[in-house]
Design an enzyme around this catalytic site. Structure first.
Site, PDB file in Angstrom:
ATOM      1  N   ASP A 156      -6.236  -6.789  -2.209  1.00 59.74           N
ATOM      2  CA  ASP A 156      -5.164  -6.929  -1.214  1.00 59.74           C
ATOM      3  C   ASP A 156      -3.993  -7.738  -1.771  1.00 59.74           C
ATOM      4  O   ASP A 156      -2.824  -7.406  -1.525  1.00 59.74           O
ATOM      5  CB  ASP A 156      -5.706  -7.623   0.046  1.00 59.74           C
ATOM      6  CG  ASP A 156      -6.692  -6.757   0.812  1.00 59.74           C
ATOM      7  OD1 ASP A 156      -6.775  -5.548   0.525  1.00 59.74           O
ATOM      8  OD2 ASP A 156      -7.394  -7.302   1.690  1.00 59.74           O
ATOM      9  N   ASP A 169       0.826  -1.200   0.000  1.00 58.17           N
ATOM     10  CA  ASP A 169       0.000   0.000   0.000  1.00 58.17           C
ATOM     11  C   ASP A 169       0.864   1.255   0.000  1.00 58.17           C
ATOM     12  O   ASP A 169       0.591   2.224  -0.732  1.00 58.17           O
ATOM     13  CB  ASP A 169      -0.919  -0.021   1.228  1.00 58.17           C
ATOM     14  CG  ASP A 169      -1.796   1.212   1.318  1.00 58.17           C
ATOM     15  OD1 ASP A 169      -2.715   1.356   0.494  1.00 58.17           O
ATOM     16  OD2 ASP A 169      -1.552   2.045   2.211  1.00 58.17           O
ATOM     17  N   GLU A 217      -1.742  -5.604  -3.984  1.00 60.13           N
ATOM     18  CA  GLU A 217      -0.801  -4.794  -3.213  1.00 60.13           C
ATOM     19  C   GLU A 217       0.335  -5.653  -2.667  1.00 60.13           C
ATOM     20  O   GLU A 217       1.496  -5.214  -2.637  1.00 60.13           O
ATOM     21  CB  GLU A 217      -1.528  -4.102  -2.059  1.00 60.13           C
ATOM     22  CG  GLU A 217      -2.432  -2.971  -2.498  1.00 60.13           C
ATOM     23  CD  GLU A 217      -3.035  -2.216  -1.333  1.00 60.13           C
ATOM     24  OE1 GLU A 217      -3.185  -0.992  -1.444  1.00 60.13           O
ATOM     25  OE2 GLU A 217      -3.366  -2.865  -0.305  1.00 60.13           O
TER      26      GLU A 217
END
Length: 227
Positions: free
Chosen positions: A116, A47, A119
């Protein structure tokens, strides 16, 4: 792993990093005795890597834009939906390691899980090859000109634009209603309608109620000759 590396156009010196990036917490929990790590820590790092690369890109690409506009564009570029689209492009779901329950629940297609994992993959490339390798991958998958234009389109607030148009005349009443939903819980599609003085002037669909209402507002603006 080699098949995914070809799609990433990157070969890992430490393949274990890619394996960890694809390991959902449900899988790691079921294999706790083996000491496996989930991709949650990599997701955390990814992130930040994604945010930095995107911020640098926008800072260079748009030297005249103020901080507020840069922040909004970055948020749209790195949002969950954008990352989900990258995962779909890579067919990342087919490479994920999921626990039995998550597998049965359709986890390979779940938007949040795929975003997710995207990332986490960015972080794995960063740790394996440095910021240059991670930046090259992020640029290729997210930051090309066509993608940025699409994000600019997505971040437009059609509901506000429609409201402002309607308010030009007194006595106009604007409202929205959900017209339906379909698909499993992890991949629902919602349909919405926008009504002007009780009459439907636009309809649209999306992966959330908010997205469906925005699509309906956009259709209404087009019908009213404003787009």
């Amino acid at each position: 792993m080699q098949e995914l590396e070809k799609k990433l156009n990157y070969t890992f010196r430490d393949p274990a990093l890619l394996s960890e990036a694809l390991s959902h917490s449900s899988y790691a929990n079921e294999h706790r005795a083996a000491g496996l790590n989930s991709n949650e820590r990599l997701e955390f790092l990814g992130d930040s890597v994604l945010g930095f690369v995107t911020a640098e890109f926008l800072f260079v690409q748009h030297p005249d834009l103020p901080e507020g506009d840069l922040t909004r564009i970055r948020a749209a570029l790195v949002c969950e939906q954008s990352l989900y689209e990258v995962a779909r492009k890579l067919d990342l779901g087919s490479y994920l390691k999921l626990g039995r329950g998550e597998e049965a629940g359709g986890g390979r297609k779940r938007t949040s899980i795929l975003a997710d994992a995207t990332e986490a993959v960015f972080a794995a490339v960063y740790l394996d090859g440095g910021i240059g390798a991670a930046s090259a991958l992020i640029h290729r998958l997210l930051l090309d000109a066509e993608k940025e234009e699409a994000v600019e389109e997505r971040r437009r607030d059609y509901k506000t634009a429609l409201q402002e148009l309607v308010q030009r005349q007194a006595g106009q009443e604007l409202s929205y209603r959900m017209a339906g939903e379909q698909g499993p819980d992890h991949a629902k599609t919602f349909s919405a309608e926008v009504l002007l003085n009780g009459a439907v002037v636009g309809s649209g669909s999306g992966h959330s109620k908010k997205e469906a209402e925005q699509a309906a507002a956009r259709a209404a603006l087009a019908a009213l000759g404003e787009t």
